[in-house]
Design a protein around this motif. Structure first.
Motif, PDB file in Angstrom:
ATOM      1  N   THR A 138       4.426   3.876  30.646  1.00  0.00           N
ATOM      2  CA  THR A 138       3.448   2.884  31.105  1.00  0.00           C
ATOM      3  C   THR A 138       3.011   3.146  32.528  1.00  0.00           C
ATOM      4  OG1 THR A 138       5.190   1.339  31.765  1.00  0.00           O
ATOM      5  CG2 THR A 138       4.235   1.053  29.557  1.00  0.00           C
ATOM      6  N   GLY A 139       3.824   3.860  33.294  1.00  0.00           N
ATOM      7  CA  GLY A 139       3.471   4.181  34.672  1.00  0.00           C
ATOM      8  C   GLY A 139       2.496   5.334  34.781  1.00  0.00           C
ATOM      9  N   CYS A 140       2.360   6.115  33.721  1.00  0.00           N
ATOM     10  CA  CYS A 140       1.438   7.247  33.751  1.00  0.00           C
ATOM     11  C   CYS A 140       0.029   6.756  33.494  1.00  0.00           C
ATOM     12  CB  CYS A 140       1.814   8.271  32.676  1.00  0.00           C
ATOM     13  SG  CYS A 140       3.405   9.047  32.974  1.00  0.00           S
ATOM     14  N   LYS A 141      -0.881   7.230  34.315  1.00  0.00           N
ATOM     15  CA  LYS A 141      -2.271   6.816  34.149  1.00  0.00           C
ATOM     16  C   LYS A 141      -3.118   8.065  34.004  1.00  0.00           C
ATOM     17  CE  LYS A 141      -5.920   4.168  36.233  1.00  0.00           C
ATOM     18  NZ  LYS A 141      -6.864   4.781  37.092  1.00  0.00           N
ATOM     19  N   GLY A 142      -3.620   8.269  32.817  1.00  0.00           N
ATOM     20  CA  GLY A 142      -4.497   9.404  32.596  1.00  0.00           C
ATOM     21  C   GLY A 142      -5.904   9.084  33.051  1.00  0.00           C
ATOM     22  N   THR A 143      -6.650  10.115  33.415  1.00  0.00           N
ATOM     23  CA  THR A 143      -8.009   9.898  33.874  1.00  0.00           C
ATOM     24  C   THR A 143      -9.032  10.518  32.937  1.00  0.00           C
ATOM     25  OG1 THR A 143      -7.904  11.882  35.237  1.00  0.00           O
ATOM     26  CG2 THR A 143      -7.359   9.787  36.312  1.00  0.00           C
ATOM     27  N   SER A 144      -8.583  11.115  31.855  1.00  0.00           N
ATOM     28  CA  SER A 144      -9.525  11.798  30.978  1.00  0.00           C
ATOM     29  C   SER A 144     -10.466  10.845  30.270  1.00  0.00           C
ATOM     30  CB  SER A 144      -8.774  12.634  29.940  1.00  0.00           C
ATOM     31  OG  SER A 144      -8.020  11.796  29.092  1.00  0.00           O
ATOM     32  N   GLN A 145     -10.065   9.603  30.086  1.00  0.00           N
ATOM     33  CA  GLN A 145     -10.908   8.638  29.393  1.00  0.00           C
ATOM     34  C   GLN A 145     -11.710   7.753  30.342  1.00  0.00           C
ATOM     35  OE1 GLN A 145     -11.227   8.688  26.042  1.00  0.00           O
ATOM     36  NE2 GLN A 145      -9.952  10.495  26.198  1.00  0.00           N
ATOM     37  N   GLU A 146     -11.503   7.929  31.638  1.00  0.00           N
ATOM     38  CA  GLU A 146     -12.226   7.090  32.584  1.00  0.00           C
ATOM     39  C   GLU A 146     -13.673   7.523  32.686  1.00  0.00           C
ATOM     40  OE1 GLU A 146     -10.363   6.897  36.377  1.00  0.00           O
ATOM     41  OE2 GLU A 146      -8.609   5.861  35.597  1.00  0.00           O
ATOM     42  N   GLU A 147     -14.533   6.526  32.833  1.00  0.00           N
ATOM     43  CA  GLU A 147     -15.957   6.772  32.959  1.00  0.00           C
ATOM     44  C   GLU A 147     -16.256   7.330  34.343  1.00  0.00           C
ATOM     45  OE1 GLU A 147     -19.868   3.965  32.992  1.00  0.00           O
ATOM     46  OE2 GLU A 147     -18.251   3.438  31.633  1.00  0.00           O
ATOM     47  N   LYS A 148     -17.020   8.377  34.392  1.00  0.00           N
ATOM     48  CA  LYS A 148     -17.415   8.969  35.665  1.00  0.00           C
ATOM     49  C   LYS A 148     -18.623   8.201  36.195  1.00  0.00           C
ATOM     50  CE  LYS A 148     -14.606  12.544  35.349  1.00  0.00           C
ATOM     51  NZ  LYS A 148     -13.260  12.144  35.461  1.00  0.00           N
ATOM     52  N   LYS A 149     -18.572   7.821  37.471  1.00  0.00           N
ATOM     53  CA  LYS A 149     -19.673   7.083  38.070  1.00  0.00           C
ATOM     54  C   LYS A 149     -20.406   7.986  39.048  1.00  0.00           C
ATOM     55  CE  LYS A 149     -18.503   2.367  38.915  1.00  0.00           C
ATOM     56  NZ  LYS A 149     -17.894   1.489  39.874  1.00  0.00           N
ATOM     57  N   GLU A 150     -21.717   7.932  38.978  1.00  0.00           N
ATOM     58  CA  GLU A 150     -22.518   8.622  39.972  1.00  0.00           C
ATOM     59  C   GLU A 150     -22.830   7.622  41.054  1.00  0.00           C
ATOM     60  OE1 GLU A 150     -25.922  10.863  38.821  1.00  0.00           O
ATOM     61  OE2 GLU A 150     -25.016  11.400  36.908  1.00  0.00           O
ATOM     62  N   SER A 151     -22.838   8.075  42.279  1.00  0.00           N
ATOM     63  CA  SER A 151     -23.181   7.169  43.367  1.00  0.00           C
ATOM     64  C   SER A 151     -24.049   7.886  44.373  1.00  0.00           C
ATOM     65  CB  SER A 151     -21.912   6.646  44.043  1.00  0.00           C
ATOM     66  OG  SER A 151     -21.206   7.712  44.628  1.00  0.00           O
ATOM     67  N   ALA A 152     -24.634   7.089  45.223  1.00  0.00           N
ATOM     68  CA  ALA A 152     -25.505   7.635  46.260  1.00  0.00           C
ATOM     69  C   ALA A 152     -24.664   7.944  47.490  1.00  0.00           C
ATOM     70  CB  ALA A 152     -26.611   6.632  46.587  1.00  0.00           C
ATOM     71  N   ASN A 153     -23.610   8.718  47.316  1.00  0.00           N
ATOM     72  CA  ASN A 153     -22.727   9.034  48.429  1.00  0.00           C
ATOM     73  C   ASN A 153     -23.143  10.332  49.087  1.00  0.00           C
ATOM     74  OD1 ASN A 153     -21.254   6.815  47.768  1.00  0.00           O
ATOM     75  ND2 ASN A 153     -19.558   7.907  46.866  1.00  0.00           N
ATOM     76  N   ASN A 154     -22.953  10.374  50.391  1.00  0.00           N
ATOM     77  CA  ASN A 154     -23.175  11.620  51.091  1.00  0.00           C
ATOM     78  C   ASN A 154     -21.846  12.337  51.264  1.00  0.00           C
ATOM     79  OD1 ASN A 154     -21.851  10.322  53.184  1.00  0.00           O
ATOM     80  ND2 ASN A 154     -23.724   9.818  54.287  1.00  0.00           N
ATOM     81  N   GLU A 155     -21.785  13.350  52.105  1.00  0.00           N
ATOM     82  CA  GLU A 155     -20.572  14.137  52.265  1.00  0.00           C
ATOM     83  C   GLU A 155     -19.405  13.319  52.803  1.00  0.00           C
ATOM     84  OE1 GLU A 155     -23.459  15.172  54.457  1.00  0.00           O
ATOM     85  OE2 GLU A 155     -24.245  15.624  52.484  1.00  0.00           O
ATOM     86  N   THR A 156     -19.666  12.243  53.540  1.00  0.00           N
ATOM     87  CA  THR A 156     -18.605  11.449  54.128  1.00  0.00           C
ATOM     88  C   THR A 156     -18.032  10.431  53.152  1.00  0.00           C
ATOM     89  OG1 THR A 156     -20.114   9.776  54.980  1.00  0.00           O
ATOM     90  CG2 THR A 156     -19.636  11.657  56.417  1.00  0.00           C
ATOM     91  N   GLY A 157     -18.609  10.319  51.971  1.00  0.00           N
ATOM     92  CA  GLY A 157     -18.114   9.364  50.987  1.00  0.00           C
ATOM     93  C   GLY A 157     -18.731   7.984  51.128  1.00  0.00           C
ATOM     94  N   LYS A 158     -19.623   7.792  52.090  1.00  0.00           N
ATOM     95  CA  LYS A 158     -20.267   6.497  52.278  1.00  0.00           C
ATOM     96  C   LYS A 158     -21.627   6.509  51.603  1.00  0.00           C
ATOM     97  CE  LYS A 158     -18.098   5.217  56.611  1.00  0.00           C
ATOM     98  NZ  LYS A 158     -18.335   4.752  57.967  1.00  0.00           N
ATOM     99  N   GLU A 159     -22.004   5.350  51.058  1.00  0.00           N
ATOM    100  CA  GLU A 159     -23.334   5.243  50.457  1.00  0.00           C
ATOM    101  C   GLU A 159     -24.388   5.379  51.539  1.00  0.00           C
ATOM    102  OE1 GLU A 159     -24.438   2.608  47.050  1.00  0.00           O
ATOM    103  OE2 GLU A 159     -22.551   1.664  47.629  1.00  0.00           O
ATOM    104  N   THR A 160     -25.503   5.928  51.170  1.00  0.00           N
ATOM    105  CA  THR A 160     -26.604   6.048  52.120  1.00  0.00           C
ATOM    106  C   THR A 160     -27.693   5.047  51.746  1.00  0.00           C
ATOM    107  OG1 THR A 160     -27.580   7.804  50.796  1.00  0.00           O
ATOM    108  CG2 THR A 160     -26.179   8.477  52.626  1.00  0.00           C
ATOM    109  N   PHE A 161     -28.279   4.431  52.760  1.00  0.00           N
ATOM    110  CA  PHE A 161     -29.330   3.451  52.577  1.00  0.00           C
ATOM    111  C   PHE A 161     -30.477   3.792  53.514  1.00  0.00           C
ATOM    112  CE2 PHE A 161     -25.386   1.325  51.418  1.00  0.00           C
ATOM    113  CZ  PHE A 161     -25.716   0.821  50.169  1.00  0.00           C
TER     114      PHE A 161
END
Length: 167
Positions: A14-37
């Protein structure tokens, strides 16, 4: 011994968390990981331009106290704009009295409000922010007027300025 081994195996599984089934999200992030506006300012610039309450709501995603906003009972005709950048967000004709203590609208001005999922209280909520500057506005819920959109945009009054139609 068998019960301990079974318990240990259950804890590990139960402690193991797989990521293969997680939905990938696209975001408006730049190289610093912050959204750009379109409107980007430093934290110091936001602090200098906004009141303390506007800063905490818009930039730190705080929530003002219920029934504390001067805009809650405003019945004038006009447009509610972002207190951070002036982007038109809501029209007065879409405002309604929800009884929640925050200004509520049944729809936003399309394209000027952006949405994200917020888990801050442990459950998924749809957070709203200004699409121009990223300022936190509030949340949208599906318990609004059924005769219109069925949505309740529950917005912090500190995140808004009001521009009457006659000006």
């Amino acid at each position: 011994m068998g019960k301990r081994l079974l318990l240990f195996a259950l804890v590990i599984l139960t402690g193991c968390k797989g990521t293969s089934q997680e939905e990938k999200k696209e975001s408006a992030n730049n190289e610093t990981g912050k959204e750009t506006f379109k409107v980007n300012k430093t934290d110091a610039e936001w602090r200098a331009e906004l009141t303390d309450m506007e800063y905490y709501v818009l930039r730190k995603a705080a929530t003002e106290n219920a029934f504390s906003s001067e805009l809650l009972d405003n019945k004038e005709k006009g447009t509610y704009v972002c207190a951070g950048c002036g982007t038109p967000l809501f029209k007065s004709e879409h405002k309604f009295k929800s009884g929640t203590g925050w200004p509520s609208f049944d729809r936003e001005i399309e394209g000027n409000v952006a949405f994200d999922t917020d888990y801050k209280i442990g459950v998924a909520r749809t957070e709203e922010h200004c699409a121009t500057c990223g300022g936190h506005l509030g949340h949208v819920f599906n318990d609004g007027p059924s005769n219109t959109t069925g949505k309740r945009h529950c917005i912090n009054g500190a995140a808004l300025d009001f521009i009457p139609y006659n000006k």
